[in-house]
Design an enzyme around this catalytic site. Structure first.
Site, PDB file in Angstrom:
ATOM      1  CB  CYS A  71       3.509  -2.499   5.675  1.00 51.09           C
ATOM      2  SG  CYS A  71       3.041  -1.246   4.466  1.00 51.09           S
ATOM      3  CE  LYS A  84      -1.090  -2.832   3.497  1.00 52.43           C
ATOM      4  NZ  LYS A  84       0.002  -3.139   2.599  1.00 52.43           N
TER       5      LYS A  84
HETATM    6  N1  LIG Z   1       5.265   2.586   1.691  1.00 51.31           N
HETATM    7  C1  LIG Z   1       4.746   1.412   1.440  1.00 51.31           C
HETATM    8  O1  LIG Z   1       5.448   0.506   1.014  1.00 51.31           O
HETATM    9  C2  LIG Z   1       3.273   1.134   1.642  1.00 51.31           C
HETATM   10  C3  LIG Z   1       2.754  -0.056   1.143  1.00 51.31           C
HETATM   11  C4  LIG Z   1       1.406  -0.292   1.284  1.00 51.31           C
HETATM   12  C5  LIG Z   1       0.608   0.632   1.935  1.00 51.31           C
HETATM   13  N2  LIG Z   1       1.137   1.775   2.439  1.00 51.31           N
HETATM   14  C6  LIG Z   1       0.238   2.705   3.096  1.00 51.31           C
HETATM   15  O2  LIG Z   1       0.018   3.820   2.226  1.00 51.31           O
HETATM   16  C7  LIG Z   1      -0.167   5.004   3.005  1.00 51.31           C
HETATM   17  C8  LIG Z   1       0.844   6.042   2.542  1.00 51.31           C
HETATM   18  O3  LIG Z   1       2.123   5.537   2.818  1.00 51.31           O
HETATM   19  P1  LIG Z   1       3.433   6.163   2.174  1.00 51.31           P
HETATM   20  O4  LIG Z   1       4.502   5.168   2.428  1.00 51.31           O
HETATM   21  O5  LIG Z   1       3.174   6.629   0.792  1.00 51.31           O
HETATM   22  O6  LIG Z   1       3.609   7.435   3.126  1.00 51.31           O
HETATM   23  P2  LIG Z   1       4.635   8.656   2.924  1.00 51.31           P
HETATM   24  O7  LIG Z   1       4.871   9.207   4.268  1.00 51.31           O
HETATM   25  O8  LIG Z   1       5.774   8.237   2.058  1.00 51.31           O
HETATM   26  O9  LIG Z   1       3.799   9.702   2.074  1.00 51.31           O
HETATM   27  C9  LIG Z   1       2.644  10.303   2.533  1.00 51.31           C
HETATM   28  C10 LIG Z   1       2.622  11.734   2.002  1.00 51.31           C
HETATM   29  O10 LIG Z   1       1.359  12.302   2.379  1.00 51.31           O
HETATM   30  C11 LIG Z   1       1.581  13.668   2.690  1.00 51.31           C
HETATM   31  N3  LIG Z   1       0.438  14.126   3.478  1.00 51.31           N
HETATM   32  C12 LIG Z   1       0.184  13.977   4.796  1.00 51.31           C
HETATM   33  N4  LIG Z   1      -1.027  14.513   5.099  1.00 51.31           N
HETATM   34  C13 LIG Z   1      -1.529  15.015   3.954  1.00 51.31           C
HETATM   35  C14 LIG Z   1      -2.738  15.687   3.624  1.00 51.31           C
HETATM   36  N5  LIG Z   1      -3.679  15.926   4.541  1.00 51.31           N
HETATM   37  N6  LIG Z   1      -2.914  16.104   2.351  1.00 51.31           N
HETATM   38  C15 LIG Z   1      -1.962  15.859   1.407  1.00 51.31           C
HETATM   39  N7  LIG Z   1      -0.795  15.224   1.665  1.00 51.31           N
HETATM   40  C16 LIG Z   1      -0.593  14.790   2.915  1.00 51.31           C
HETATM   41  C17 LIG Z   1       2.910  13.676   3.386  1.00 51.31           C
HETATM   42  O11 LIG Z   1       3.507  14.964   3.343  1.00 51.31           O
HETATM   43  C18 LIG Z   1       3.710  12.623   2.590  1.00 51.31           C
HETATM   44  O12 LIG Z   1       4.450  13.205   1.537  1.00 51.31           O
HETATM   45  C19 LIG Z   1       0.006   4.583   4.465  1.00 51.31           C
HETATM   46  O13 LIG Z   1      -1.247   4.303   5.017  1.00 51.31           O
HETATM   47  C20 LIG Z   1       0.808   3.312   4.371  1.00 51.31           C
HETATM   48  O14 LIG Z   1       0.573   2.463   5.474  1.00 51.31           O
HETATM   49  C21 LIG Z   1       2.455   2.044   2.288  1.00 51.31           C
END
Ligand SMILES: NC(=O)c1ccc[n+]([C@@H]2O[C@H](COP(=O)([O-])OP(=O)(O)OC[C@H]3O[C@@H](n4cnc5c(N)ncnc54)[C@H](O)[C@@H]3O)[C@@H](O)[C@H]2O)c1
Length: 398
Positions: free
Chosen positions: A257, A203
């Site tokens: 990312c 990744k």
């Molecule tokens: N957004 C993207 O396009 C994308 C793409 C690939 C990978 N990712 C990866 O996926 C992961 C999540 O990204 P995202 O964009 O969904 O983040 P985001 O911030 O949109 O969502 C994360 C959610 O997790 C919640 N959260 C935080 N700590 C928590 C806990 N202990 N228990 C329960 N909920 C909790 C937050 O309140 C938030 O709503 C990250 O590692 C990111 O790098 C994101």
């Protein structure tokens, strides 16, 4: 037979579409988020983020009774962790959310369960998750723990969740196999298995590769500006070579990312990651260069017209047609110009409000502005005709 119960931890850009997809495929999904407002919004069948098609997708999942959101986990067959993994101030990855999510699910894990980490993570994180589970009294030899990175494109998430190929890295081969079997129930792409460390690195590698290639395009764009060459025409021509595929320059690199993940590699071995570090710095520099360009144009306008120009900053999101402002160079450029007290008209058609900023509709901003700065290639901007205005285009709007 009752369907499997899935606990999805973190209901953001990744967790929420995943939870809704699983619920719409008949799984009983217990979504968990630490933010009560997020939980309440989802339980009303609504969404707190903008992603095409997500609203009706979540609505049907909630209406079917298969998706319910909560602030705490529950016993399940599969646990999927999709919490943030931000950068700390020193450009080192912060995996505290992953650790606290693991601690939160630990009391609910039973023998045979599948635990999947989807958050983008530095190499070794899945092993740390295993250590946390062990410290909580779980025999990790009796559960399946795997890392499966998410690589969807924001704006196309719902399609790519199903269509993309997936990599499942098991903490051991049995875990990889269990992960593969689970993903094969809803993924149409190929599912490739490996170990957890390789999956974690894959990744990071994908995003560092893109960052490095965008840095090349951004470097070209600065050189072309000085040489009075249209960089987009140049790239279009060069890409006619059968083995050349130069990416598009922009006002920098944003998003959660590509602007972040290369640091997860660089910080693990700065000496050996020199190319990736230079690329990251080049992309950061492009944003500073863009600020300089706009400020120069403002100075010239003042000299010619003896008044401050109004500057429309077109787009704040980190890429076209989404509302995501994370690590956005467009947002950064606009805020830097506003901080300097310049007459900035911020425009972002995908959001209604941002802090106390005087966001304006794109058509009226265009009418009012003296200088139009295209920062994001939003579809709404493409048909605009900024006749008679000075245009600075950082994103190849045409
Ligand atoms: N957004 C993207 O396009 C994308 C793409 C690939 C990978 N990712 C990866 O996926 C992961 C999540 O990204 P995202 O964009 O969904 O983040 P985001 O911030 O949109 O969502 C994360 C959610 O997790 C919640 N959260 C935080 N700590 C928590 C806990 N202990 N228990 C329960 N909920 C909790 C937050 O309140 C938030 O709503 C990250 O590692 C990111 O790098 C994101």
């Amino acid at each position: 037979m009752e369907s499997k119960k899935i606990c999805v931890i973190g209901l953001g850009y990744i967790g929420l579409p995943t939870a809704a997809l699983l619920a719409n495929r008949g799984y009983r999904v217990h979504g968990v988020d630490v933010v009560q407002k997020v939980v309440d919004t989802i339980n009303e069948g609504k969404v707190h983020i903008i992603e095409p098609g997500l609203d009706s997708f979540v609505q049907s999942a909630v209406q079917s009774g298969n998706l319910k959101a909560h602030v705490t986990p529950v016993e399940s067959d599969v646990f999927m962790i999709a919490v943030p993994t931000p950068l700390a101030k020193d450009n080192k990855p912060d995996i505290t959310y992953v650790i606290s999510a693991t601690e939160a699910i630990a009391p609910f894990i039973k023998e045979g369960d599948l635990i999947i980490l989807e958050s983008t993570s530095p190499v070794g994180t899945t092993e740390k998750v295993r250590d946390v589970l062990e410290a909580s009294g779980i025999d990790t030899g009796k559960v399946h723990l795997a890392y499966c990175p998410e690589r969807v494109l924001p704006g196309n998430t719902i399609i790519e969740l199903v269509k993309n190929d997936r990599i499942v890295g098991g903490i051991n081969p049995a875990a990889a196999q269990a992960g593969k079997e689970f993903y094969s129930t809803f993924v149409e792409g190929e599912i490739l298995t490996t170990n957890a460390r390789t999956a974690e690195m894959s990744k990071l590698t994908e995003n560092a590769y893109r960052d490095t290639n965008i840095a090349f395009a951004n470097e070209l764009s600065i050189l072309c500006d000085e040489l009075e060459i249209d960089v987009w025409e140049l790239i279009g021509l060069a890409n006619h070579h059968p083995r050349v595929n130069i990416l598009q320059p922009g006002s920098g690199v944003g998003g959660h990312c590509i602007a972040v993940d290369p640091w997860f590699i660089i910080s693990s071995n700065e000496d050996q990651a020199g190319l990736m570090k230079t690329a990251r710095q080049k992309n950061l520099y492009k944003t500073e260069w863009a600020i300089g360009k706009v400020k120069n144009a403002i100075l010239q306008f003042k000299e010619q017209h003896s008044r401050e120009p109004k500057v429309a900053c077109m787009g704040l999101a980190f890429k076209p047609d989404i509302d995501d402002l994370r690590e956005s160079p467009a947002l950064y450029i606009t805020s830097r110009l506003m901080e300097d007290g310049l007459q900035v008209i911020p425009v972002e058609p995908n959001i209604e409000t941002y802090k106390d900023w005087p966001l304006q509709a794109y058509d009226s901003a265009l009418r009012e502005a003296d200088i139009v700065v295209y920062l994001v290639n939003h579809k709404e901007f493409k048909a605009l005709k900024p006749n008679g205005k000075q245009v600075i285009d950082f994103c190849g709007i045409r």
